[in-house]
Design a protein around this motif. Structure first.
Motif, PDB file in Angstrom:
ATOM      1  N   ARG A 196       7.850   2.380  -4.917  1.00 42.20           N
ATOM      2  CA  ARG A 196       7.087   3.633  -4.766  1.00 42.20           C
ATOM      3  C   ARG A 196       5.646   3.479  -5.267  1.00 42.20           C
ATOM      4  N   LYS A 197       5.108   2.304  -4.966  1.00 38.18           N
ATOM      5  CA  LYS A 197       3.703   2.049  -5.299  1.00 38.18           C
ATOM      6  C   LYS A 197       2.944   1.832  -4.008  1.00 38.18           C
ATOM      7  N   PHE A 198       1.869   2.571  -3.861  1.00 42.07           N
ATOM      8  CA  PHE A 198       1.085   2.483  -2.640  1.00 42.07           C
ATOM      9  C   PHE A 198      -0.159   1.637  -2.894  1.00 42.07           C
ATOM     10  N   PRO A 199      -0.220   0.445  -2.259  1.00 43.33           N
ATOM     11  CA  PRO A 199      -1.357  -0.443  -2.530  1.00 43.33           C
ATOM     12  C   PRO A 199      -2.629   0.032  -1.843  1.00 43.33           C
ATOM     13  N   ALA A 200      -3.727  -0.005  -2.552  1.00 44.39           N
ATOM     14  CA  ALA A 200      -5.013   0.389  -1.979  1.00 44.39           C
ATOM     15  C   ALA A 200      -6.082  -0.580  -2.449  1.00 44.39           C
ATOM     16  N   ALA A 201      -6.784  -1.182  -1.485  1.00 43.43           N
ATOM     17  CA  ALA A 201      -7.927  -2.030  -1.828  1.00 43.43           C
ATOM     18  C   ALA A 201      -9.077  -1.078  -2.150  1.00 43.43           C
ATOM     19  N   THR A 202      -9.707  -1.294  -3.279  1.00 46.33           N
ATOM     20  CA  THR A 202     -10.612  -0.262  -3.822  1.00 46.33           C
ATOM     21  C   THR A 202     -12.050  -0.331  -3.314  1.00 46.33           C
ATOM     22  N   LEU A 241       1.487  11.578   0.965  1.00 47.56           N
ATOM     23  CA  LEU A 241       2.347  10.979  -0.075  1.00 47.56           C
ATOM     24  C   LEU A 241       2.803  12.030  -1.087  1.00 47.56           C
ATOM     25  N   THR A 242       2.258  13.241  -0.997  1.00 46.91           N
ATOM     26  CA  THR A 242       2.777  14.348  -1.813  1.00 46.91           C
ATOM     27  C   THR A 242       3.943  15.041  -1.089  1.00 46.91           C
ATOM     28  N   HIS A 243       4.206  14.619   0.158  1.00 43.88           N
ATOM     29  CA  HIS A 243       5.264  15.248   0.966  1.00 43.88           C
ATOM     30  C   HIS A 243       6.521  14.384   0.910  1.00 43.88           C
ATOM     31  N   ASN A 280      -3.011   9.753  -9.031  1.00 40.60           N
ATOM     32  CA  ASN A 280      -1.638   9.497  -9.459  1.00 40.60           C
ATOM     33  C   ASN A 280      -0.996  10.678 -10.191  1.00 40.60           C
ATOM     34  N   GLN A 281      -1.806  11.427 -10.906  1.00 41.52           N
ATOM     35  CA  GLN A 281      -1.256  12.624 -11.570  1.00 41.52           C
ATOM     36  C   GLN A 281      -0.598  13.535 -10.547  1.00 41.52           C
ATOM     37  N   THR A 282      -1.281  13.723  -9.416  1.00 36.40           N
ATOM     38  CA  THR A 282      -0.751  14.604  -8.379  1.00 36.40           C
ATOM     39  C   THR A 282       0.446  13.971  -7.679  1.00 36.40           C
ATOM     40  N   THR A 314       6.024  13.559  -5.838  1.00 35.65           N
ATOM     41  CA  THR A 314       7.008  12.630  -5.260  1.00 35.65           C
ATOM     42  C   THR A 314       7.299  11.406  -6.125  1.00 35.65           C
ATOM     43  N   GLY A 315       6.614  11.278  -7.254  1.00 34.21           N
ATOM     44  CA  GLY A 315       6.861  10.115  -8.116  1.00 34.21           C
ATOM     45  C   GLY A 315       6.155   8.846  -7.660  1.00 34.21           C
ATOM     46  N   TRP A 316       5.233   8.983  -6.697  1.00 33.07           N
ATOM     47  CA  TRP A 316       4.503   7.803  -6.227  1.00 33.07           C
ATOM     48  C   TRP A 316       3.272   7.525  -7.076  1.00 33.07           C
ATOM     49  N   ASN A 317       2.779   6.266  -6.947  1.00 36.66           N
ATOM     50  CA  ASN A 317       1.553   5.844  -7.615  1.00 36.66           C
ATOM     51  C   ASN A 317       0.736   5.003  -6.661  1.00 36.66           C
ATOM     52  N   VAL A 318      -0.569   5.155  -6.722  1.00 41.00           N
ATOM     53  CA  VAL A 318      -1.456   4.224  -6.028  1.00 41.00           C
ATOM     54  C   VAL A 318      -1.715   3.060  -6.978  1.00 41.00           C
ATOM     55  N   VAL A 319      -1.646   1.831  -6.456  1.00 43.67           N
ATOM     56  CA  VAL A 319      -2.026   0.679  -7.281  1.00 43.67           C
ATOM     57  C   VAL A 319      -3.169  -0.068  -6.605  1.00 43.67           C
TER      58      VAL A 319
END
Ligand code: CO
Length: 257
Positions: free
Chosen positions: A94-100, A127-129, A64-66, A71-76
């Motif tokens: 702007r939250k990208f869901p990820a099953a961990t 997602l950095t683009h 998320n730091q990157t 782009t202001g996105w976050n993985v949740v």
């Protein structure tokens, strides 16, 4: 195999076992070799920005730091399966869901549900683009406004771009789709096999093309540049989808069961 997402602790850290970290190591080292010269430039740049660790599963706060910086996105973190509306809502924030969870070593090469390797390696670099990140946001907000039938067509758009999209780069086809870039077999097949069709991306055509999520693809659409994603965002997509519905599906090269 039924997978269960792992809970993050109060600092957002997920505790993976030694075996799970080793699975990540096998997957990323192998895939880095395969995507070299097959992934598009922007993806490779994104990989460099993310600097994913090689010997353990990455942690969300680092990713998320990157993402936030570029782009202001976050993985949740989410549980393995989430309702579609929740998925669209998160993207619209702007939250990208990820099953961990990460796949087991028995399922190293074939997996039906998207695991953390797919999400982090396949999607997070782009997602950095900006164009890709904007497209994800646009997709979430647009799908929230759409009815069920239209959502199904928008799902095809997502499939043929974000997941399985090809891109022409210096007269050679490269990959930007995350479903491809996280798959050992299909990364090579998509570019080098004589079997699948590779067509220039066309919004209305993509909306009318059914796909199979559980099989290797028989058709890929290729864009000319990442900026083409803005052409999709600028289109009157709900109107185009409405029209596509009235035109019916295109024969995709396989029988839908
Ligand atoms: Co995906």
């Amino acid at each position: 195999m039924t997978y269960i997402a792992k809970q993050a602790d109060s600092r957002g850290v997920v505790h993976y076992t030694e075996e799970e970290n080793h699975t990540w190591e096998i997957l990323i080292k192998r895939q880095l070799n395969i995507v070299e010269n097959r992934a598009c430039r922007d993806f490779m740049d994104g990989l460099e920005r993310l600097a994913l660790p090689l010997n353990h599963v990455p942690q969300i706060p680092q990713i998320n730091q990157t993402l936030e910086h570029y782009t202001g996105w976050n993985v949740v973190p989410v549980s393995a399966v989430i309702p579609l509306t929740t998925f669209f809502t998160l993207l619209s924030e702007r939250k990208f869901p990820a099953a961990t969870f990460i796949r087991t070593q028995e399922e190293l090469d074939f997996l039906k549900e998207p695991d953390i390797f797919h999400e982090y390696f396949g999607h997070c670099p782009l997602l950095t683009h900006q164009a890709y990140a904007d497209f994800m946001y646009w997709y979430g907000t647009t799908a929230l406004k759409a009815d069920k039938k239209t959502r199904q067509l928008l799902g095809r758009l997502f499939w043929f771009t974000i997941e399985f999209g090809l891109i022409a780069e210096n007269n050679a086809l490269k990959i930007y789709g995350g479903g491809l870039l996280s798959s050992k077999e299909e990364t090579i097949y998509a570019l080098e096999s004589p079997i699948p069709k590779r067509l220039a991306f066309n919004i209305e055509q993509a909306l009318r093309t059914p796909y199979r999520y559980d099989e290797i693809q028989t058709l890929y659409y290729s864009i000319q540049s990442m900026d083409d994603l803005y052409h999709i965002m600028d289109s009157d997509i709900l109107q185009l989808a409405h029209h596509a519905l009235s035109q019916g599906d295109i024969e995709p090269g396989f029988v839908i069961c």
